[in-house]
Design an enzyme around this catalytic site. Structure first.
Site, PDB file in Angstrom:
ATOM      1  N   LYS A   1       0.817  -1.213   0.000  1.00 17.45           N
ATOM      2  CA  LYS A   1       0.000   0.000   0.000  1.00 17.45           C
ATOM      3  C   LYS A   1       0.858   1.274   0.000  1.00 17.45           C
ATOM      4  O   LYS A   1       2.070   1.216   0.279  1.00 17.45           O
ATOM      5  CB  LYS A   1      -0.950  -0.053   1.204  1.00 17.45           C
ATOM      6  CG  LYS A   1      -1.954  -1.217   1.116  1.00 17.45           C
ATOM      7  CD  LYS A   1      -2.975  -1.164   2.249  1.00 17.45           C
ATOM      8  CE  LYS A   1      -3.986  -2.293   2.120  1.00 17.45           C
ATOM      9  NZ  LYS A   1      -5.067  -2.189   3.147  1.00 17.45           N
TER      10      LYS A   1
ATOM     11  N   TYR B   1     -12.362  -1.765  -4.066  1.00 12.47           N
ATOM     12  CA  TYR B   1     -12.915  -1.919  -2.712  1.00 12.47           C
ATOM     13  C   TYR B   1     -14.437  -1.775  -2.675  1.00 12.47           C
ATOM     14  O   TYR B   1     -15.008  -1.499  -1.622  1.00 12.47           O
ATOM     15  CB  TYR B   1     -12.254  -0.913  -1.767  1.00 12.47           C
ATOM     16  CG  TYR B   1     -10.858  -1.313  -1.333  1.00 12.47           C
ATOM     17  CD1 TYR B   1     -10.654  -2.397  -0.468  1.00 12.47           C
ATOM     18  CD2 TYR B   1      -9.738  -0.634  -1.778  1.00 12.47           C
ATOM     19  CE1 TYR B   1      -9.379  -2.771  -0.057  1.00 12.47           C
ATOM     20  CE2 TYR B   1      -8.453  -1.004  -1.372  1.00 12.47           C
ATOM     21  CZ  TYR B   1      -8.291  -2.071  -0.505  1.00 12.47           C
ATOM     22  OH  TYR B   1      -7.029  -2.443  -0.103  1.00 12.47           O
TER      23      TYR B   1
ATOM     24  N   PHE C   1     -15.512   3.634   6.572  1.00  9.62           N
ATOM     25  CA  PHE C   1     -14.151   4.026   6.191  1.00  9.62           C
ATOM     26  C   PHE C   1     -13.923   4.012   4.684  1.00  9.62           C
ATOM     27  O   PHE C   1     -12.817   4.288   4.227  1.00  9.62           O
ATOM     28  CB  PHE C   1     -13.130   3.106   6.883  1.00  9.62           C
ATOM     29  CG  PHE C   1     -13.321   1.632   6.601  1.00  9.62           C
ATOM     30  CD1 PHE C   1     -12.824   1.057   5.439  1.00  9.62           C
ATOM     31  CD2 PHE C   1     -13.995   0.823   7.502  1.00  9.62           C
ATOM     32  CE1 PHE C   1     -12.987  -0.294   5.167  1.00  9.62           C
ATOM     33  CE2 PHE C   1     -14.166  -0.539   7.245  1.00  9.62           C
ATOM     34  CZ  PHE C   1     -13.656  -1.094   6.064  1.00  9.62           C
TER      35      PHE C   1
ATOM     36  N   ARG D   1      -2.539 -14.616   4.418  1.00  7.76           N
ATOM     37  CA  ARG D   1      -3.219 -13.890   5.499  1.00  7.76           C
ATOM     38  C   ARG D   1      -2.457 -14.080   6.821  1.00  7.76           C
ATOM     39  O   ARG D   1      -2.351 -13.153   7.624  1.00  7.76           O
ATOM     40  CB  ARG D   1      -4.664 -14.358   5.650  1.00  7.76           C
ATOM     41  CG  ARG D   1      -5.582 -14.059   4.459  1.00  7.76           C
ATOM     42  CD  ARG D   1      -5.919 -12.612   4.265  1.00  7.76           C
ATOM     43  NE  ARG D   1      -6.561 -11.988   5.390  1.00  7.76           N
ATOM     44  CZ  ARG D   1      -7.292 -10.874   5.311  1.00  7.76           C
ATOM     45  NH1 ARG D   1      -7.477 -10.264   4.126  1.00  7.76           N
ATOM     46  NH2 ARG D   1      -7.821 -10.337   6.374  1.00  7.76           N
TER      47      ARG D   1
ATOM     48  N   THR E   1      -5.752  -7.079  10.524  1.00  9.70           N
ATOM     49  CA  THR E   1      -5.982  -5.778   9.874  1.00  9.70           C
ATOM     50  C   THR E   1      -5.387  -4.639  10.696  1.00  9.70           C
ATOM     51  O   THR E   1      -4.740  -3.738  10.151  1.00  9.70           O
ATOM     52  CB  THR E   1      -7.504  -5.541   9.710  1.00  9.70           C
ATOM     53  OG1 THR E   1      -8.079  -6.665   9.040  1.00  9.70           O
ATOM     54  CG2 THR E   1      -7.778  -4.274   8.932  1.00  9.70           C
TER      55      THR E   1
ATOM     56  N   ARG F   1       2.327  -6.832   8.745  1.00  9.27           N
ATOM     57  CA  ARG F   1       1.647  -5.646   9.288  1.00  9.27           C
ATOM     58  C   ARG F   1       2.235  -5.222  10.633  1.00  9.27           C
ATOM     59  O   ARG F   1       2.354  -4.029  10.910  1.00  9.27           O
ATOM     60  CB  ARG F   1       0.147  -5.906   9.369  1.00  9.27           C
ATOM     61  CG  ARG F   1      -0.525  -5.777   7.994  1.00  9.27           C
ATOM     62  CD  ARG F   1      -1.951  -6.257   8.002  1.00  9.27           C
ATOM     63  NE  ARG F   1      -2.673  -5.850   6.793  1.00  9.27           N
ATOM     64  CZ  ARG F   1      -3.872  -6.338   6.462  1.00  9.27           C
ATOM     65  NH1 ARG F   1      -4.471  -7.240   7.228  1.00  9.27           N
ATOM     66  NH2 ARG F   1      -4.469  -5.940   5.353  1.00  9.27           N
TER      67      ARG F   1
ATOM     68  N   ASN G   1      -2.202   0.028   6.575  1.00 11.13           N
ATOM     69  CA  ASN G   1      -1.690  -1.214   7.144  1.00 11.13           C
ATOM     70  C   ASN G   1      -0.789  -2.016   6.196  1.00 11.13           C
ATOM     71  O   ASN G   1      -0.766  -3.245   6.236  1.00 11.13           O
ATOM     72  CB  ASN G   1      -2.841  -2.054   7.701  1.00 11.13           C
ATOM     73  CG  ASN G   1      -3.876  -2.391   6.656  1.00 11.13           C
ATOM     74  OD1 ASN G   1      -3.722  -2.020   5.499  1.00 11.13           O
ATOM     75  ND2 ASN G   1      -4.901  -3.107   7.051  1.00 11.13           N
TER      76      ASN G   1
ATOM     77  N   HIS H   1      -2.257  -5.457   1.326  1.00 12.39           N
ATOM     78  CA  HIS H   1      -3.547  -6.135   1.112  1.00 12.39           C
ATOM     79  C   HIS H   1      -3.281  -7.615   0.898  1.00 12.39           C
ATOM     80  O   HIS H   1      -2.256  -7.989   0.330  1.00 12.39           O
ATOM     81  CB  HIS H   1      -4.226  -5.560  -0.145  1.00 12.39           C
ATOM     82  CG  HIS H   1      -5.396  -6.375  -0.599  1.00 12.39           C
ATOM     83  ND1 HIS H   1      -6.643  -6.245  -0.031  1.00 12.39           N
ATOM     84  CD2 HIS H   1      -5.507  -7.360  -1.532  1.00 12.39           C
ATOM     85  CE1 HIS H   1      -7.473  -7.116  -0.614  1.00 12.39           C
ATOM     86  NE2 HIS H   1      -6.809  -7.789  -1.527  1.00 12.39           N
TER      87      HIS H   1
ATOM     88  N   GLU I   1      -9.438 -10.337  -8.075  1.00 12.58           N
ATOM     89  CA  GLU I   1      -8.500  -9.230  -7.851  1.00 12.58           C
ATOM     90  C   GLU I   1      -7.292  -9.327  -8.784  1.00 12.58           C
ATOM     91  O   GLU I   1      -6.811  -8.304  -9.303  1.00 12.58           O
ATOM     92  CB  GLU I   1      -8.060  -9.240  -6.386  1.00 12.58           C
ATOM     93  CG  GLU I   1      -9.196  -8.870  -5.446  1.00 12.58           C
ATOM     94  CD  GLU I   1      -8.899  -9.092  -3.966  1.00 12.58           C
ATOM     95  OE1 GLU I   1      -9.791  -8.798  -3.147  1.00 12.58           O
ATOM     96  OE2 GLU I   1      -7.778  -9.553  -3.621  1.00 12.58           O
TER      97      GLU I   1
HETATM   98  N1  UDP Z   1      -9.879  -0.427   6.952  1.00  8.50           N
HETATM   99  C1  UDP Z   1      -9.943   0.774   7.631  1.00  8.50           C
HETATM  100  N2  UDP Z   1     -10.644   0.826   8.811  1.00  8.50           N
HETATM  101  C2  UDP Z   1     -11.275  -0.239   9.343  1.00  8.50           C
HETATM  102  C3  UDP Z   1     -11.206  -1.479   8.647  1.00  8.50           C
HETATM  103  C4  UDP Z   1     -10.501  -1.529   7.462  1.00  8.50           C
HETATM  104  O1  UDP Z   1      -9.390   1.753   7.176  1.00  8.50           O
HETATM  105  O2  UDP Z   1     -11.904  -0.119  10.414  1.00  8.50           O
HETATM  106  C5  UDP Z   1      -9.126  -0.506   5.688  1.00  8.50           C
HETATM  107  C6  UDP Z   1      -7.780  -1.191   5.864  1.00  8.50           C
HETATM  108  O3  UDP Z   1      -6.846  -0.569   4.979  1.00  8.50           O
HETATM  109  C7  UDP Z   1      -8.106  -2.606   5.431  1.00  8.50           C
HETATM  110  C8  UDP Z   1      -9.101  -2.369   4.295  1.00  8.50           C
HETATM  111  O4  UDP Z   1      -9.877  -1.260   4.750  1.00  8.50           O
HETATM  112  O5  UDP Z   1      -6.955  -3.311   5.027  1.00  8.50           O
HETATM  113  C9  UDP Z   1     -10.021  -3.524   3.978  1.00  8.50           C
HETATM  114  O6  UDP Z   1     -10.671  -3.926   5.184  1.00  8.50           O
HETATM  115  P1  UDP Z   1     -10.810  -5.472   5.538  1.00  8.50           P
HETATM  116  O7  UDP Z   1     -11.762  -5.565   6.675  1.00  8.50           O
HETATM  117  O8  UDP Z   1     -11.114  -6.258   4.311  1.00  8.50           O
HETATM  118  O9  UDP Z   1      -9.349  -5.841   6.107  1.00  8.50           O
HETATM  119  P2  UDP Z   1      -8.199  -6.758   5.483  1.00  8.50           P
HETATM  120  O10 UDP Z   1      -8.855  -7.863   4.716  1.00  8.50           O
HETATM  121  O11 UDP Z   1      -7.361  -5.854   4.606  1.00  8.50           O
HETATM  122  O12 UDP Z   1      -7.423  -7.256   6.669  1.00  8.50           O
HETATM  123 MG    MG Z   2     -10.277  -7.816   3.223  1.00  9.05          MG
END
Ligand code: UDP
Ligand code: MG
Length: 141
Positions: A13, A53, A61, A89, A95, A106, A116, A119, A130
């Site tokens: 990112k 997204y 958010f 993952r 996250t 992360r 974070n 992705h 994707e």
């Molecule tokens: N995100 C955020 N605030 C939140 C949750 C997610 O800004 O409370 C952002 C963060 O960059 C995250 C992305 O949105 O990686 C996608 O969210 P997701 O829940 O899918 O998390 P991930 O799969 O990336 O762990």
């Molecule tokens: Mg996700």
């Protein structure tokens, strides 16, 4: 690509690219057994980031996420490994970096829950969607 193995999709990112962490993150990816099938540095338009997204468009958010993900270049990549989605993952961690396990990408590189560092796809189906969103078949090796 070996049809018996699985892929995942990742992006390094904007804040991690800005902080010169591309190399450190790619090193961790390779050292953990992922093969790089495709990789490129690109800047997403707000429209493209919004499409990527789209699944989060009702979440509070979403607007900030789209703005952030289009704020600077990212590195997009397709990674190949047995059990790629789940293993990646695990390698990236939770996250929220405050909740991410020690040694995860992360934990090491993320600035915050939103910024974070990386992705990682959450299912085989989304990994394929994707990967197709970012790469054409002549970019896969
Ligand atoms: N995100 C955020 N605030 C939140 C949750 C997610 O800004 O409370 C952002 C963060 O960059 C995250 C992305 O949105 O990686 C996608 O969210 P997701 O829940 O899918 O998390 P991930 O799969 O990336 O762990
Ligand atoms: Mg996700």
């Amino acid at each position: 690509m070996n049809t018996m193995s699985k892929i995942t999709f990742t992006m390094i990112k904007p804040e991690a690219v800005q902080a010169n962490n591309i190399g450190s993150i790619v090193k961790m990816i390779e050292e953990n057994g992922f093969r790089i099938v495709a990789m490129k540095k690109v800047q997403l338009s707000a429209e493209r980031a919004g499409q990527f997204y789209e699944v989060h468009q009702e979440r509070p958010f979403y607007g900030e996420l789209v703005e952030y993900m289009s704020s600077g270049p990212i590195v997009a990549a397709i990674l190949e490994k047995e059990n790629a989605v789940a293993d990646f993952r695990a390698l990236i961690g939770a996250t929220n970096p405050n909740e991410a396990a020690d040694g995860t990408i992360r934990k090491l590189f993320a600035e915050s829950k939103s910024k974070n560092a990386v992705h990682g796809s959450d299912s085989d189906e989304n990994a394929q969607i994707e990967a197709d969103f970012h790469f054409s078949s002549d970019e896969l090796f």
